[in-house]
Design an enzyme around this catalytic site. Sequence first.
Site, mmCIF file in Angstrom:
data_model
loop_
_atom_site.group_PDB
_atom_site.id
_atom_site.type_symbol
_atom_site.label_atom_id
_atom_site.label_comp_id
_atom_site.label_asym_id
_atom_site.label_seq_id
_atom_site.Cartn_x
_atom_site.Cartn_y
_atom_site.Cartn_z
ATOM 1 N N TYR A 106 0.793 -1.231 0.000
ATOM 2 C CA TYR A 106 0.000 0.000 0.000
ATOM 3 C C TYR A 106 0.824 1.280 0.000
ATOM 4 O O TYR A 106 0.795 2.038 -0.955
ATOM 5 C CB TYR A 106 -0.986 -0.018 1.191
ATOM 6 C CG TYR A 106 -1.845 -1.258 1.174
ATOM 7 C CD1 TYR A 106 -2.722 -1.494 0.115
ATOM 8 C CD2 TYR A 106 -1.747 -2.213 2.162
ATOM 9 C CE1 TYR A 106 -3.487 -2.650 0.059
ATOM 10 C CE2 TYR A 106 -2.506 -3.383 2.111
ATOM 11 C CZ TYR A 106 -3.368 -3.590 1.057
ATOM 12 O OH TYR A 106 -4.112 -4.739 0.989
ATOM 13 N N PRO A 119 -11.039 -0.508 -2.763
ATOM 14 C CA PRO A 119 -12.232 -1.186 -3.274
ATOM 15 C C PRO A 119 -13.477 -0.314 -3.078
ATOM 16 O O PRO A 119 -13.519 0.552 -2.207
ATOM 17 C CB PRO A 119 -12.334 -2.439 -2.407
ATOM 18 C CG PRO A 119 -11.015 -2.534 -1.698
ATOM 19 C CD PRO A 119 -10.532 -1.129 -1.557
ATOM 20 N N HIS A 342 -7.341 0.985 1.546
ATOM 21 C CA HIS A 342 -7.056 -0.404 1.882
ATOM 22 C C HIS A 342 -5.948 -0.621 2.918
ATOM 23 O O HIS A 342 -5.835 -1.703 3.483
ATOM 24 C CB HIS A 342 -6.680 -1.114 0.576
ATOM 25 C CG HIS A 342 -7.078 -2.542 0.518
ATOM 26 N ND1 HIS A 342 -7.050 -3.377 1.621
ATOM 27 C CD2 HIS A 342 -7.516 -3.307 -0.503
ATOM 28 C CE1 HIS A 342 -7.448 -4.579 1.257
ATOM 29 N NE2 HIS A 342 -7.741 -4.559 -0.014
ATOM 30 N N SER A 549 -11.287 -12.181 -5.216
ATOM 31 C CA SER A 549 -11.562 -12.186 -3.790
ATOM 32 C C SER A 549 -13.011 -12.554 -3.524
ATOM 33 O O SER A 549 -13.908 -12.058 -4.182
ATOM 34 C CB SER A 549 -11.286 -10.801 -3.209
ATOM 35 O OG SER A 549 -11.326 -10.854 -1.817
#
Length: 621
Positions: A106, A119, A342, A549
């Site tokens: 990240y 997301p 995230h 996912s």
Amino acid sequence: EPNYKGRTNKTSGLVRPVSATKLAGRFLAHQEGLPSLPVPALQQTCDRYLAVLEPIVETEKLKRTRELVTDFQKAGGMGERLQKSLEKRAQGTENWLSDWWVLCAYLDYRLPVVIHSNPGLLLPRFDFRDKQGQLRHAAKLIAGVLDFKAQVDNETLPVEHMGRRPLCMNQYYQLLSSCRVPGIHRDSVVNHAKGPTASRHMVVAHHNQFFTLDVYNGDGSPLNEDQLLVQLRKICEASPQSSEEPVGILTSQDRNVWGKAYLELIKDPTNKESVEAIQRSIFTLSLDSMSHHALGETDHSGAAQQMLHGGGSHLNSGNRWFDKTLQFILGEDGMFGLNYEHAPAEGPPIVALIDHVEECMKKADMAHSPTSPLPAPRKLHFNITPDIRRHIEEAKLHLNTMVQQLDLKLLVFKHFGKNIPKSFKMSPDAFIQIGLQLAYYRLHQKPCSTYESASLRMFRLGRTDTIRSASTDSSNFAKAFDDPGKKVALLERAIKAHRAYTEMAIQGQAIDRHLLGLKLQAIEEQVSLPEIFTDPSYAAAMHFKMSTSQVPAKSDCVMCFGPVVEDGYGVCYNPKDKHINLVVSSFSTCQETDTGRMVQGVEAALLDMRTLLESTPKAKL
């Protein structure tokens, strides 16, 4: 990568984490009781690495890789030396991976967080189409989040379990009052959840303008729905027109570009104060304008795009602060969901929060407004210099290009849900993953490196590892599917292989994070990088053309994200009992990928797999 909660039949120990006993004030004691993340055995990882490469690397290249792996793991060699260093690191830290991971995955990642990292989460649409409905629901939403926050603050959150194993709850304590802060080469995260400066306000975005809203009364009680509604109306009255200078759009830029613009922006004390108010806020809420005129009234895919990127600068992308960990989005047209940064957490804690908020929103508010008037919400002001104005215009253009280039489609697969694989004693997750392998193979005539995130929350501060869904068994099944023959046996083998890898991953025995650890250890010790990491096979293994996912939820929602490589797909799904919500994304700039064909391919693959099982009466797993 949004996280994955293992869900198969109970015998495999991969049941969905369930709420358990409430441990008031016991967060730290609970955390200390969790095991540390293990460092897998070197030879085990090397053997499994070669097995993973088999379906995705040509035989000649693989021969060379075998030699390199043998050399790497020989007694007294570089692999053994790095393994010992990694084991030593593991003894001296709470989790040998977590600090490295948040940087690698990240904070050091320089592509925009929009599409590439954050997301979006789309929830069922509400049945209002006006401002009053929007504000009433917004008040209920805020009250629901504050109710959840009380559980976090009091440390009464139910501890989740996977089977009988308790899970790390740390991510829940990172969600609220936190924010990503851009840097020129590396970002950071601030958290204001605790201590004397703990946040008491949230931020509301409306018409590309930001307002702070204190959400607690003088006695420390949260504002009730009536009070919140009064405050939200004041915000809307104070921002009747959309701002021509949407400062929030700067957060959608490439991280280095935003890092430089950020330093420029906060030179001004007013701007600095405004930015810090957003960063310190408990969460943000974007009250969006109507968007269906551009997307079609019933367009689920358009609604998912609103959650992921806001639809472009002409729609709602300026009404965002994409660095905020938790950003709820509520449209005037009933669209509802969120976008989240995230770095602090994976999908499941976000989904648990959303499930809680949805439950709260269904209840009637019993509290009544006290008579004392509340201080008005405060508008956050920005002084826009010509330089900052130029940055805003560049960010608009850049974002609009990204929005145009992302091809995202939401499929509500209505033919069946978890019920069908379960009736054949198959893991629904494995069944869907093998369906994705079949769909990809039919479309591209070869298997590809596939990422599915596995939760490491059985371990203290655990984040994720990779379930590699492309196996020799899944490849054999996909190749044989359109030929007559013993396909059920091949399907069973592919499902078993996926389940075995999943089990291994959640036990901390997968290969990806271990290999990353060995590589980072070499970099830290400033020794020359072992050849297995510069080998083309390693690059092929890490080039995930399918990034997938499973994010299951009580609510009928679905998460979405962009592909992780230019020629890949992003796939996220929430399997319900009788249907499956699935989002597929790819970049329209790539000639090879095609979201529409992939969505059709997944639908056909799942239906064909059901037909195969139903037409073979002896199928059993």
